[in-house]
Design a protein around this motif. Structure first.
Motif, PDB file in Angstrom:
ATOM      1  N   LYS A   1       0.835  -1.206   0.000  1.00 37.37           N
ATOM      2  CA  LYS A   1       0.000   0.000   0.000  1.00 37.37           C
ATOM      3  C   LYS A   1       0.867   1.252   0.000  1.00 37.37           C
ATOM      4  CE  LYS A   1      -3.957  -2.016   2.361  1.00 37.37           C
ATOM      5  NZ  LYS A   1      -4.721  -2.054   3.621  1.00 37.37           N
ATOM      6  N   GLU A   2       1.932   1.239   0.792  1.00 44.21           N
ATOM      7  CA  GLU A   2       2.839   2.380   0.832  1.00 44.21           C
ATOM      8  C   GLU A   2       3.516   2.574  -0.517  1.00 44.21           C
ATOM      9  OE1 GLU A   2       5.581   2.440   4.112  1.00 44.21           O
ATOM     10  OE2 GLU A   2       4.012   1.891   5.524  1.00 44.21           O
ATOM     11  N   ARG A   3       3.893   1.480  -1.145  1.00 42.98           N
ATOM     12  CA  ARG A   3       4.529   1.554  -2.472  1.00 42.98           C
ATOM     13  C   ARG A   3       3.567   2.172  -3.487  1.00 42.98           C
ATOM     14  NH1 ARG A   3       8.309  -0.749  -6.005  1.00 42.98           N
ATOM     15  NH2 ARG A   3       7.421  -1.473  -7.954  1.00 42.98           N
ATOM     16  N   GLU A   4       2.317   1.751  -3.451  1.00 38.31           N
ATOM     17  CA  GLU A   4       1.321   2.307  -4.362  1.00 38.31           C
ATOM     18  C   GLU A   4       1.130   3.798  -4.114  1.00 38.31           C
ATOM     19  OE1 GLU A   4      -2.214  -0.042  -3.864  1.00 38.31           O
ATOM     20  OE2 GLU A   4      -1.240  -1.866  -4.592  1.00 38.31           O
ATOM     21  N   THR A   5       1.081   4.202  -2.850  1.00 33.60           N
ATOM     22  CA  THR A   5       0.938   5.614  -2.499  1.00 33.60           C
ATOM     23  C   THR A   5       2.124   6.416  -3.014  1.00 33.60           C
ATOM     24  OG1 THR A   5      -0.354   5.082  -0.523  1.00 33.60           O
ATOM     25  CG2 THR A   5       0.703   7.245  -0.574  1.00 33.60           C
ATOM     26  N   LEU A   6       3.330   5.881  -2.842  1.00 32.84           N
ATOM     27  CA  LEU A   6       4.518   6.564  -3.329  1.00 32.84           C
ATOM     28  C   LEU A   6       4.525   6.677  -4.846  1.00 32.84           C
ATOM     29  CD1 LEU A   6       7.244   5.090  -0.967  1.00 32.84           C
ATOM     30  CD2 LEU A   6       6.371   7.431  -0.978  1.00 32.84           C
ATOM     31  N   GLN A   7       4.053   5.649  -5.526  1.00 30.73           N
ATOM     32  CA  GLN A   7       3.988   5.695  -6.991  1.00 30.73           C
ATOM     33  C   GLN A   7       3.019   6.788  -7.458  1.00 30.73           C
ATOM     34  OE1 GLN A   7       5.854   4.312  -9.161  1.00 30.73           O
ATOM     35  NE2 GLN A   7       6.886   2.765  -7.943  1.00 30.73           N
TER      36      GLN A   7
ATOM     37  N   TRP B   1       2.247   9.537  -5.770  1.00 26.15           N
ATOM     38  CA  TRP B   1       2.899  10.825  -5.515  1.00 26.15           C
ATOM     39  C   TRP B   1       4.012  11.097  -6.523  1.00 26.15           C
ATOM     40  CZ3 TRP B   1       1.421  14.951  -3.088  1.00 26.15           C
ATOM     41  CH2 TRP B   1       0.451  14.839  -2.095  1.00 26.15           C
ATOM     42  N   LYS B   2       4.762  10.077  -6.874  1.00 30.04           N
ATOM     43  CA  LYS B   2       5.834  10.241  -7.855  1.00 30.04           C
ATOM     44  C   LYS B   2       5.256  10.733  -9.182  1.00 30.04           C
ATOM     45  CE  LYS B   2       9.432   7.741 -10.293  1.00 30.04           C
ATOM     46  NZ  LYS B   2       9.292   6.812 -11.360  1.00 30.04           N
ATOM     47  N   LYS B   3       4.180  10.130  -9.616  1.00 33.64           N
ATOM     48  CA  LYS B   3       3.535  10.527 -10.870  1.00 33.64           C
ATOM     49  C   LYS B   3       3.035  11.967 -10.787  1.00 33.64           C
ATOM     50  CE  LYS B   3       1.784   9.617 -14.919  1.00 33.64           C
ATOM     51  NZ  LYS B   3       2.637   9.459 -16.084  1.00 33.64           N
TER      52      LYS B   3
END
Length: 48
Positions: free
Chosen positions: A14-20, A22-24
């Motif tokens: 979930k954290e990885r998805e959130t970071l992705q 934000w990165k986008k």
């Protein structure tokens, strides 16, 4: 009862998805800002 390791992996995903996301968003904002300044920063009168 779920395994603690499995819960941790799910949280990390979930954290990885959130970071992705934000990165986008940051990439899009930077592209937008750079495009603006590329269009508006050149001084036609003084050549800067």
């Amino acid at each position: 009862m779920m395994d603690l390791g499995l819960l941790m992996l799910q949280d990390m995903e979930k954290e990885r998805e959130t970071l992705q996301v934000w990165k986008k968003r940051v990439e899009q904002e930077l592209d937008r800002v750079i495009a603006f300044w590329m269009e508006h920063s050149h001084d036609q009168e003084h050549g800067w």
